[in-house]
Design a protein around this motif. Structure first.
Motif: not given
Length: 71
Positions: A39-40, A43, A47
């Motif tokens: 999931e990082d 994200l 961004h």
């Protein structure tokens, strides 16, 4: 949304970001998918995508006006 069910059924993390508008002014987006437990990465991608597209994104118009103008 055509392929979203695949990620949902398999438990694959997915994220959708706005990327602009079509010729009729309707919003369009891009969906990112990653391996399980990444999931990082999603994200960070979201961004970066929003930074790239922030100049072309605008406040949404009234939904009723969009539907009326699309006919």
């Amino acid at each position: 949304m055509k392929y979203a069910f695949l990620a949902n059924n398999l438990g694959i993390p997915a994220l959708t970001c706005p990327v602009g508008y079509d010729s009729k002014g309707m919003p369009i987006g891009i969906q990112f998918q990653a391996k399980w437990y990444n999931e990082d990465l999603l994200l960070r991608l979201a961004h970066a995508s929003e930074k790239v597209h922030e100049q072309i994104l605008k406040a949404p118009e009234n939904a009723a006006n969009l539907l009326k103008n699309s006919k």
